[in-house]
Design a protein around this motif. Structure first.
Motif, PDB file in Angstrom:
ATOM      1  N   MET A 353      -2.180  13.587   0.762  1.00  0.00           N
ATOM      2  CA  MET A 353      -3.133  12.675  -0.294  1.00  0.00           C
ATOM      3  C   MET A 353      -3.797  11.710   0.525  1.00  0.00           C
ATOM      4  SD  MET A 353      -0.302  12.622  -3.330  1.00  0.00           S
ATOM      5  CE  MET A 353      -1.335  11.287  -4.244  1.00  0.00           C
ATOM      6  N   PRO A 354      -4.846  12.033   1.421  1.00  0.00           N
ATOM      7  CA  PRO A 354      -5.415  11.228   2.385  1.00  0.00           C
ATOM      8  C   PRO A 354      -6.386  10.154   1.798  1.00  0.00           C
ATOM      9  CG  PRO A 354      -6.406  13.415   2.375  1.00  0.00           C
ATOM     10  CD  PRO A 354      -5.256  13.657   1.846  1.00  0.00           C
ATOM     11  N   TYR A 355      -7.061  10.666   0.613  1.00  0.00           N
ATOM     12  CA  TYR A 355      -7.711   9.587  -0.184  1.00  0.00           C
ATOM     13  C   TYR A 355      -7.095   8.343  -0.966  1.00  0.00           C
ATOM     14  CZ  TYR A 355     -11.794   7.796  -2.798  1.00  0.00           C
ATOM     15  OH  TYR A 355     -12.815   6.948  -3.527  1.00  0.00           O
ATOM     16  N   THR A 356      -5.944   8.946  -1.576  1.00  0.00           N
ATOM     17  CA  THR A 356      -5.224   7.891  -2.090  1.00  0.00           C
ATOM     18  C   THR A 356      -4.482   6.794  -1.374  1.00  0.00           C
ATOM     19  OG1 THR A 356      -4.545   9.622  -3.912  1.00  0.00           O
ATOM     20  CG2 THR A 356      -3.061   7.721  -3.628  1.00  0.00           C
ATOM     21  N   ASN A 357      -4.129   7.586  -0.092  1.00  0.00           N
ATOM     22  CA  ASN A 357      -3.574   6.618   1.051  1.00  0.00           C
ATOM     23  C   ASN A 357      -4.507   5.861   1.478  1.00  0.00           C
ATOM     24  OD1 ASN A 357      -1.629   5.737   2.700  1.00  0.00           O
ATOM     25  ND2 ASN A 357      -1.814   7.251   4.358  1.00  0.00           N
ATOM     26  N   ALA A 358      -5.873   6.230   1.664  1.00  0.00           N
ATOM     27  CA  ALA A 358      -7.046   5.370   2.057  1.00  0.00           C
ATOM     28  C   ALA A 358      -7.309   4.225   1.132  1.00  0.00           C
ATOM     29  CB  ALA A 358      -8.323   6.247   2.369  1.00  0.00           C
ATOM     30  N   VAL A 359      -7.280   4.700  -0.274  1.00  0.00           N
ATOM     31  CA  VAL A 359      -7.638   3.646  -1.034  1.00  0.00           C
ATOM     32  C   VAL A 359      -6.650   2.563  -1.183  1.00  0.00           C
ATOM     33  CG1 VAL A 359      -7.611   3.261  -3.894  1.00  0.00           C
ATOM     34  CG2 VAL A 359      -8.816   5.152  -2.793  1.00  0.00           C
ATOM     35  N   PHE A 427      -6.893  11.201   6.580  1.00  0.00           N
ATOM     36  CA  PHE A 427      -6.623   9.749   6.980  1.00  0.00           C
ATOM     37  C   PHE A 427      -6.657   9.668   8.166  1.00  0.00           C
ATOM     38  CE2 PHE A 427      -3.682   6.172   7.579  1.00  0.00           C
ATOM     39  CZ  PHE A 427      -4.231   5.413   6.479  1.00  0.00           C
ATOM     40  N   ARG A 428      -7.100   8.270   8.559  1.00  0.00           N
ATOM     41  CA  ARG A 428      -7.218   7.831  10.018  1.00  0.00           C
ATOM     42  C   ARG A 428      -6.665   6.376  10.125  1.00  0.00           C
ATOM     43  NH1 ARG A 428     -13.195   5.688  12.064  1.00  0.00           N
ATOM     44  NH2 ARG A 428     -13.836   4.728  10.111  1.00  0.00           N
ATOM     45  N   ARG A 429      -6.094   6.100  11.061  1.00  0.00           N
ATOM     46  CA  ARG A 429      -5.591   5.010  11.033  1.00  0.00           C
ATOM     47  C   ARG A 429      -6.472   3.792  11.773  1.00  0.00           C
ATOM     48  NH1 ARG A 429      -0.124   4.784   9.816  1.00  0.00           N
ATOM     49  NH2 ARG A 429       0.931   6.851   9.936  1.00  0.00           N
ATOM     50  N   ARG A 430      -6.461   2.637  11.357  1.00  0.00           N
ATOM     51  CA  ARG A 430      -7.511   1.617  12.073  1.00  0.00           C
ATOM     52  C   ARG A 430      -6.600   0.453  12.645  1.00  0.00           C
ATOM     53  NH1 ARG A 430     -12.822   2.367  10.005  1.00  0.00           N
ATOM     54  NH2 ARG A 430     -13.124   0.714  11.718  1.00  0.00           N
ATOM     55  N   ASP A 431      -6.922   0.338  14.028  1.00  0.00           N
ATOM     56  CA  ASP A 431      -6.144  -0.779  14.718  1.00  0.00           C
ATOM     57  C   ASP A 431      -6.171  -2.073  14.000  1.00  0.00           C
ATOM     58  OD1 ASP A 431      -5.492   1.287  16.653  1.00  0.00           O
ATOM     59  OD2 ASP A 431      -7.137   0.472  17.959  1.00  0.00           O
ATOM     60  N   ALA A 432      -7.419  -2.529  13.493  1.00  0.00           N
ATOM     61  CA  ALA A 432      -7.717  -3.950  12.862  1.00  0.00           C
ATOM     62  C   ALA A 432      -7.048  -3.799  11.354  1.00  0.00           C
ATOM     63  CB  ALA A 432      -9.132  -4.131  13.033  1.00  0.00           C
ATOM     64  N   PHE A 433      -6.278  -2.899  11.095  1.00  0.00           N
ATOM     65  CA  PHE A 433      -5.729  -2.857   9.920  1.00  0.00           C
ATOM     66  C   PHE A 433      -4.291  -3.714  10.377  1.00  0.00           C
ATOM     67  CE2 PHE A 433      -2.546  -1.278   6.560  1.00  0.00           C
ATOM     68  CZ  PHE A 433      -3.480  -1.456   5.567  1.00  0.00           C
ATOM     69  N   ARG A 450       5.167  -0.451   2.160  1.00  0.00           N
ATOM     70  CA  ARG A 450       4.430   0.712   2.478  1.00  0.00           C
ATOM     71  C   ARG A 450       4.874   1.670   1.359  1.00  0.00           C
ATOM     72  NH1 ARG A 450       0.588   1.221   6.702  1.00  0.00           N
ATOM     73  NH2 ARG A 450       1.125  -0.138   8.210  1.00  0.00           N
ATOM     74  N   MET A 451       6.212   1.807   1.555  1.00  0.00           N
ATOM     75  CA  MET A 451       6.715   2.921   0.525  1.00  0.00           C
ATOM     76  C   MET A 451       6.451   2.453  -0.877  1.00  0.00           C
ATOM     77  SD  MET A 451      10.485   3.860   2.138  1.00  0.00           S
ATOM     78  CE  MET A 451      10.697   4.903   0.522  1.00  0.00           C
ATOM     79  N   GLU A 452       6.540   1.303  -1.183  1.00  0.00           N
ATOM     80  CA  GLU A 452       6.432   0.815  -2.503  1.00  0.00           C
ATOM     81  C   GLU A 452       5.143   1.001  -3.119  1.00  0.00           C
ATOM     82  OE1 GLU A 452       9.078  -2.832  -3.815  1.00  0.00           O
ATOM     83  OE2 GLU A 452       8.686  -3.201  -1.906  1.00  0.00           O
ATOM     84  N   LEU A 453       4.186   0.339  -2.422  1.00  0.00           N
ATOM     85  CA  LEU A 453       2.555   0.634  -2.636  1.00  0.00           C
ATOM     86  C   LEU A 453       2.119   1.977  -2.978  1.00  0.00           C
ATOM     87  CD1 LEU A 453       1.154  -2.077  -0.103  1.00  0.00           C
ATOM     88  CD2 LEU A 453       1.324  -2.336  -2.555  1.00  0.00           C
ATOM     89  N   PHE A 454       2.794   2.818  -2.263  1.00  0.00           N
ATOM     90  CA  PHE A 454       2.310   4.566  -2.388  1.00  0.00           C
ATOM     91  C   PHE A 454       3.182   5.143  -3.585  1.00  0.00           C
ATOM     92  CE2 PHE A 454       2.892   9.000  -2.272  1.00  0.00           C
ATOM     93  CZ  PHE A 454       1.741   9.639  -1.882  1.00  0.00           C
ATOM     94  N   LEU A 455       4.352   4.684  -3.858  1.00  0.00           N
ATOM     95  CA  LEU A 455       4.936   5.219  -4.864  1.00  0.00           C
ATOM     96  C   LEU A 455       4.620   4.689  -6.476  1.00  0.00           C
ATOM     97  CD1 LEU A 455       8.551   5.916  -3.353  1.00  0.00           C
ATOM     98  CD2 LEU A 455       6.919   7.697  -3.917  1.00  0.00           C
TER      99      LEU A 455
END
Length: 496
Positions: A353-359, A427-433, A450-455
């Protein structure tokens, strides 16, 4: 006026003039810029640069100061000079390469008067290292970073969905429900129990935490840290911090005392039980901090930090999706395709779910929950760039300057999930995140958050379509205290 009265008046005037000159001179000497110190705006005695700053926009004004004075600048907010680091590359370089030298927290009177040198957030040195290592080890034992923790989060997702459904599509403010749901996850790890959303006492405690975190970021808290001897005796909003926080500490202490009565060291239920067992093992090592008072403050830190930042991120998240319904629709389309409607989303779905993860990542970036980071202090004299920074100097690695760095983000000031997607939509990781900061003091609850936010986020959007109340245009206005959070708002949650 006779001669005697004149001399009396002159003596009083002389004393007052001397006192004023003495105070100004002592402030100048105490807060004079050291040699080769980072530049900054011209400051006034006592108040420093407070006249340059609109308190509600201090994180944004720091960006303006960096444009004028450079990536490393200094500022005074009542107290001693603070060094501010601006931009991803500089913050990363200093926090990683000089991690040991920036591992300590400053001793601020307001926090010290409440917790002294106890806890996971405010402690330093040997005690802090032991406590942080123990907390991480204990949480891993109870499933942090593992799939075994997921069921308790999914249970809370289900309870939160039911609570939203009970609103029957009417406008409501989701803040307290989000707080309660997120708090229950950390409560399961710390207290081994959850609290019903109708529990009035627990809801009141959550409100106290929200108010304390707001007040801790106000000018009243700054005044307290600069004039503690005076502010301890004066009425004002700063006194409310102590009243409310002591109520939360009393709640934590009650839980600790309950555990002390019936805990079994061979079968620990949660963090408190594990801590009590560790107290027995390390009773001769008093410097490590395994005592009842430190247990209460460590538990308080976990309870508050584990509740506030994640729930505030979700609060921003729901605001952004009612502000941008087209983004909400795309998330729901992806959830329907990957998860469907017959089961709950799982962490194992995230990679599909790359788009959801990106959002979610973009919500964290734009939400910017801790805009000025948590203060650190130099352990010894050090060099940052071309400047000399003395031992004991407060340092802020501005997370606002990292998360909105124009050299790192394509459209830094716009809500754009594309920041976290490549040309193929992966999905791509960003160093400045870096919403969790970095270095020795990186947030120890990052994996849990991270787990809580996604679920929570994917579960809510699986079940509901969110919209603003009829005729209301969603506003991204914020309030700035200890955290950066949306102004209260209402939404409608319509079952899909």
């Amino acid at each position: 006026m006779d001669v005697l009265q004149f001399y009396k008046w002159l003596d009083i005037k002389t004393v007052l003039v001397f006192l004023v000159v003495f105070l100004f001179l002592s402030d100048y000497i105490r807060n004079k810029s050291p040699k080769n110190f980072p530049p900054g705006p011209w400051s006034l005695p006592f108040i420093g640069h407070i006249h340059h700053i609109e308190h509600k926009k201090v994180h944004l004004q720091f960006l303006k100061f960096a444009e004028k004075y450079g990536k490393i600048f200094s500022i005074r907010l009542f107290g001693p000079r603070i060094v501010v680091l601006d931009g991803y590359k500089l913050v990363k370089e200093v926090y990683l390469q000089q991690g040991d030298n920036l591992a300590d927290r400053p001793i601020l009177p307001m926090f010290y008067d409440i917790t002294e040198d106890k806890g996971l957030i405010g402690s330093n040195g040997y005690k802090w290292k032991h406590q942080r290592r123990f907390a991480l080890s204990t949480f891993r034992t109870f499933g942090l970073g593992k799939k075994s923790l997921e069921p308790s989060i999914l249970l809370e997702c289900s309870c939160l969905n039911d609570a939203f459904s009970n609103e029957q599509g009417r406008p409501f403010d989701p803040r307290l429900l989000l707080n309660n749901a997120v708090s229950n996850v950390i409560c399961a790890l710390v207290f081994s129990n959850r609290f019903d959303y109708s529990d009035h006492h627990f809801q009141t405690l959550l409100k106290h935490i929200n108010e304390v975190l707001y007040l801790e970021g106000t000018v009243w808290a700054q005044l307290y840290n600069f004039f503690p001897w005076l502010m301890r005796r004066l009425p004002g909003p700063h006194q409310k911090i102590f009243v409310l926080l002591n109520k939360v500490i009393d709640f934590v202490r009650e839980k600790v005392n309950e555990h002390r009565v019936d805990y079994d060291p061979s079968n620990p239920r949660d963090y408190i039980d594990c801590f009590l067992a560790e107290m027995e093992k390390l009773k001769d090592d008093t410097a490590a901090g395994f005592d009842v008072e430190n247990l209460c403050i460590c538990t308080l830190d976990l309870f508050v930090a584990g509740t506030e930042t994640t729930s505030t991120t979700l609060y921003w998240g729901l605001l952004y999706i009612i502000k941008y319904p087209e983004i909400q629709a795309k998330v729901q389309q992806e959830i329907d395709a990957v998860v469907g409607g017959s089961r709950q989303p799982s962490v194992s779905d995230r990679d599909n779910m790359p788009y959801t993860n990106a959002v979610i990542h973009e919500i964290q970036r734009m939400g910017n929950i801790v805009p000025l980071n948590v203060f650190r202090i130099t352990v010894e004299d050090t060099q940052i760039g071309e400047y000399s920074i003395p031992k004991g100097t407060l340092v802020i690695g501005s997370l606002t300057s990292v998360l909105f760095d124009e050299s790192e983000w394509e459209t830094p000031h716009s809500f754009n999930p594309g920041h976290f997607l490549d040309a193929e939509g992966k999905f791509r990781r960003r160093d400045a995140f870096l919403p969790f900061s970095l270095g020795k003091r990186v947030c120890l609850g990052e994996q849990l958050a991270r787990m809580e936010l996604f679920l929570f986020f994917s579960s809510l959007l699986q079940r509901f379509t969110f919209s603003p109340p009829a005729g209301v245009e969603p506003s991204l206005d914020y309030k700035l205290g200890g955290t950066h959070s949306p102004q209260p708002y209402k939404l409608c949650a319509v079952p899909r």
